[in-house]
Motif scaffolding. Structure first.
Motif, mmCIF file in Angstrom:
data_model
loop_
_atom_site.group_PDB
_atom_site.id
_atom_site.type_symbol
_atom_site.label_atom_id
_atom_site.label_comp_id
_atom_site.label_asym_id
_atom_site.label_seq_id
_atom_site.Cartn_x
_atom_site.Cartn_y
_atom_site.Cartn_z
ATOM 1 N N THR A 136 -3.914 13.078 -4.411
ATOM 2 C CA THR A 136 -3.243 12.334 -3.640
ATOM 3 C C THR A 136 -4.586 11.104 -3.492
ATOM 4 O OG1 THR A 136 -2.186 14.093 -2.311
ATOM 5 C CG2 THR A 136 -2.394 11.258 -1.573
ATOM 6 N N GLY A 137 -3.401 9.968 -4.521
ATOM 7 C CA GLY A 137 -4.636 8.559 -3.750
ATOM 8 C C GLY A 137 -3.717 7.217 -4.003
ATOM 9 N N THR A 138 -4.743 6.394 -3.700
ATOM 10 C CA THR A 138 -3.469 5.115 -2.916
ATOM 11 C C THR A 138 -3.554 4.144 -3.856
ATOM 12 O OG1 THR A 138 -4.586 6.116 -0.731
ATOM 13 C CG2 THR A 138 -3.824 3.323 -0.698
ATOM 14 N N ARG A 139 -2.184 3.524 -3.878
ATOM 15 C CA ARG A 139 -1.950 2.355 -4.439
ATOM 16 C C ARG A 139 -2.100 1.098 -3.915
ATOM 17 N NH1 ARG A 139 1.427 5.522 -9.016
ATOM 18 N NH2 ARG A 139 -0.759 5.728 -11.134
ATOM 19 N N LEU A 140 -3.277 -0.007 -4.064
ATOM 20 C CA LEU A 140 -3.246 -1.409 -3.215
ATOM 21 C C LEU A 140 -2.073 -2.271 -4.179
ATOM 22 C CD1 LEU A 140 -6.240 -1.263 -1.067
ATOM 23 C CD2 LEU A 140 -4.404 -0.536 -0.369
ATOM 24 N N ASP A 141 -1.552 -3.340 -3.812
ATOM 25 C CA ASP A 141 -1.295 -4.073 -4.727
ATOM 26 C C ASP A 141 -2.258 -5.355 -3.961
ATOM 27 O OD1 ASP A 141 -0.314 -6.484 -6.464
ATOM 28 O OD2 ASP A 141 2.289 -6.268 -5.597
ATOM 29 N N THR A 142 -2.939 -6.686 -5.167
ATOM 30 C CA THR A 142 -3.480 -6.857 -4.216
ATOM 31 C C THR A 142 -3.551 -8.558 -5.043
ATOM 32 O OG1 THR A 142 -5.457 -6.988 -4.990
ATOM 33 C CG2 THR A 142 -5.074 -5.458 -2.829
ATOM 34 N N GLN A 143 -3.352 -9.632 -4.402
ATOM 35 C CA GLN A 143 -3.235 -10.634 -5.053
ATOM 36 C C GLN A 143 -4.455 -12.184 -3.687
ATOM 37 O OE1 GLN A 143 0.551 -12.525 -4.959
ATOM 38 N NE2 GLN A 143 -0.375 -14.217 -6.452
ATOM 39 N N LEU A 144 -5.096 -13.183 -4.366
ATOM 40 C CA LEU A 144 -5.687 -13.760 -4.583
ATOM 41 C C LEU A 144 -5.586 -14.921 -5.595
ATOM 42 C CD1 LEU A 144 -8.457 -15.299 -2.220
ATOM 43 C CD2 LEU A 144 -10.103 -14.370 -4.624
ATOM 44 N N GLY A 145 -5.300 -15.827 -4.509
ATOM 45 C CA GLY A 145 -4.243 -17.385 -5.396
ATOM 46 C C GLY A 145 -3.818 -16.740 -6.826
ATOM 47 N N VAL A 171 -4.808 -1.897 -7.658
ATOM 48 C CA VAL A 171 -6.101 -1.032 -7.227
ATOM 49 C C VAL A 171 -5.663 1.067 -6.878
ATOM 50 C CG1 VAL A 171 -7.870 -1.408 -5.876
ATOM 51 C CG2 VAL A 171 -6.799 -3.387 -6.150
ATOM 52 N N THR A 172 -6.456 1.104 -7.798
ATOM 53 C CA THR A 172 -5.457 2.579 -7.713
ATOM 54 C C THR A 172 -7.587 2.861 -6.602
ATOM 55 O OG1 THR A 172 -3.892 2.617 -9.190
ATOM 56 C CG2 THR A 172 -5.355 5.336 -8.364
ATOM 57 N N LYS A 230 0.274 -1.050 0.438
ATOM 58 C CA LYS A 230 -0.383 -0.076 -0.227
ATOM 59 C C LYS A 230 1.039 1.430 0.198
ATOM 60 C CE LYS A 230 -3.313 2.592 2.939
ATOM 61 N NZ LYS A 230 -3.888 3.277 4.068
ATOM 62 N N GLN A 231 0.560 2.282 -0.790
ATOM 63 C CA GLN A 231 1.844 3.595 -0.801
ATOM 64 C C GLN A 231 0.540 4.374 -1.432
ATOM 65 O OE1 GLN A 231 4.376 2.219 -2.963
ATOM 66 N NE2 GLN A 231 3.424 3.297 -5.609
ATOM 67 N N ALA A 232 0.857 5.691 -0.544
ATOM 68 C CA ALA A 232 0.098 6.961 -1.045
ATOM 69 C C ALA A 232 0.763 7.774 -3.209
ATOM 70 C CB ALA A 232 0.275 8.095 -0.369
ATOM 71 N N SER A 233 0.456 8.148 -3.847
ATOM 72 C CA SER A 233 0.732 8.159 -4.776
ATOM 73 C C SER A 233 -0.293 9.902 -5.403
ATOM 74 C CB SER A 233 0.872 7.132 -5.346
ATOM 75 O OG SER A 233 1.361 7.212 -7.415
ATOM 76 N N GLU A 234 1.067 10.477 -6.249
ATOM 77 C CA GLU A 234 0.668 11.275 -6.477
ATOM 78 C C GLU A 234 -0.524 11.393 -8.476
ATOM 79 O OE1 GLU A 234 2.763 14.373 -7.603
ATOM 80 O OE2 GLU A 234 2.520 16.239 -5.454
ATOM 81 N N LEU A 235 -2.143 11.391 -8.227
ATOM 82 C CA LEU A 235 -2.481 11.019 -9.348
ATOM 83 C C LEU A 235 -2.793 12.181 -11.033
ATOM 84 C CD1 LEU A 235 -5.079 8.756 -8.572
ATOM 85 C CD2 LEU A 235 -3.317 8.546 -8.931
ATOM 86 N N HIS A 236 -2.691 12.230 -11.877
ATOM 87 C CA HIS A 236 -3.003 13.450 -12.681
ATOM 88 C C HIS A 236 -3.522 13.082 -12.926
ATOM 89 C CE1 HIS A 236 1.598 15.056 -10.905
ATOM 90 N NE2 HIS A 236 1.504 13.541 -10.996
ATOM 91 N N LEU A 237 -5.303 14.164 -12.757
ATOM 92 C CA LEU A 237 -6.343 13.736 -13.516
ATOM 93 C C LEU A 237 -6.807 14.660 -14.227
ATOM 94 C CD1 LEU A 237 -7.952 11.787 -10.865
ATOM 95 C CD2 LEU A 237 -6.298 11.301 -12.403
ATOM 96 N N ALA A 238 -6.109 15.218 -15.548
ATOM 97 C CA ALA A 238 -6.930 16.502 -16.324
ATOM 98 C C ALA A 238 -6.613 17.765 -15.403
ATOM 99 C CB ALA A 238 -8.767 15.763 -16.711
ATOM 100 N N GLY A 239 -5.908 17.605 -15.240
ATOM 101 C CA GLY A 239 -5.610 18.981 -14.385
ATOM 102 C C GLY A 239 -5.270 19.449 -12.974
ATOM 103 N N ARG A 240 -5.781 18.352 -12.683
ATOM 104 C CA ARG A 240 -5.586 18.099 -11.229
ATOM 105 C C ARG A 240 -4.361 17.718 -10.603
ATOM 106 N NH1 ARG A 240 -11.413 18.590 -13.212
ATOM 107 N NH2 ARG A 240 -12.627 20.438 -11.984
ATOM 108 N N THR A 241 -4.183 17.600 -10.075
ATOM 109 C CA THR A 241 -3.089 16.766 -8.880
ATOM 110 C C THR A 241 -3.448 16.425 -7.661
ATOM 111 O OG1 THR A 241 -1.301 17.889 -10.188
ATOM 112 C CG2 THR A 241 -0.818 16.622 -8.776
#
Length: 229
Positions: free
Chosen positions: A137-146, A152-153, A124-135
């Motif tokens: 703070t989002g979160t990114r997850l790395d998940t696994q099931l089998g 995930v963002t 899990k980590q915080a990350s800057e996201l650049h969305l159509a002129g907006r910057t």
């Protein structure tokens, strides 16, 4: 122990009533959602935008462990869709909106939802996201099931403000509360089944930027905050 005299009792009673009056006066009573443009997720988010188009009947892949009763209690509206681009890459979108974001009705964070479904939360980590002129703070997850690796963002809104953590959320709620508003809230989650984590995050951010770009101007701040020029 001496009991307080009549004058002291009257003073204490007056102090208690004043405190109660101040607390009542500071309790927000106006729903922010009622002061803004009406929001209907299904019509607000296009079924096709940029290089993406909706794949009908694919929502069953999207993780949501909440019972229908709990969903109805917490969320005013939810939207789950799967999109595909011209190269065949699929992205799963899940949006949860609640018009009341006080403590007892808070949106459920994905880092709790995924383990509840048996996924391992690898990172899990915080990350800057650049969305159509907006910057934002989002979160990114790395998940696994089998054998299913699902990066995930996501990001979470209170009113038109993206919050970074629980403390920031409380501060934003207090800002609205001092103006008499009960803020609404939204959680936007984008995921894909992809072993290449870097590739997944890149396409998820592009998808999110295309989605925000496609929204009506009045609604874009509700999904991704006020635009920074």
């Amino acid at each position: 122990m001496m009991r307080p005299g009549p004058a002291a009792s009257i003073f204490l009673l007056s102090l208690m009533l004043a405190t109660a009056g101040i607390a009542w006066a500071l309790t927000p009573t106006i729903f922010l959602a009622d002061q803004l443009a009406p929001l209907q997720l299904r019509s607000a988010v296009p079924a096709a935008f940029g290089d993406w188009r909706e794949l009908p009947f694919e929502a069953s892949q999207i993780v949501d462990p909440s019972s229908e009763q709990l969903i109805n209690a917490i969320y005013t509206e939810t939207l789950t869709r799967t999109y595909i681009n011209s190269k065949g890459y699929r992205v799963m979108l899940s949006i949860a909106y609640g018009r009341d974001q006080r403590d007892s009705l808070q949106l459920h964070q994905p880092e709790a939802c995924y383990p509840a479904q048996g996924f391992k939360l690898l990172n899990k980590q915080a990350s800057e996201l650049h969305l159509a002129g907006r910057t934002i703070t989002g979160t990114r997850l790395d998940t696994q099931l089998g054998n299913r690796r699902e990066p995930v963002t996501y990001w979470t809104m209170v009113g038109d403000k993206v919050f970074k953590d629980g403390l920031h959320k409380k501060l934003v709620e207090m800002q609205y509360g001092t103006k008499g508003y009960i803020p609404d809230g939204m959680l936007v989650r984008v995921s894909s089944i992809d072993e290449n984590i870097t590739h997944a995050y890149l396409l998820q951010e592009q998808f999110s930027a295309d989605m925000v770009q496609s929204l009506p101007n009045l609604l874009a701040p509700r999904f991704a905050g006020l635009q920074k020029l």
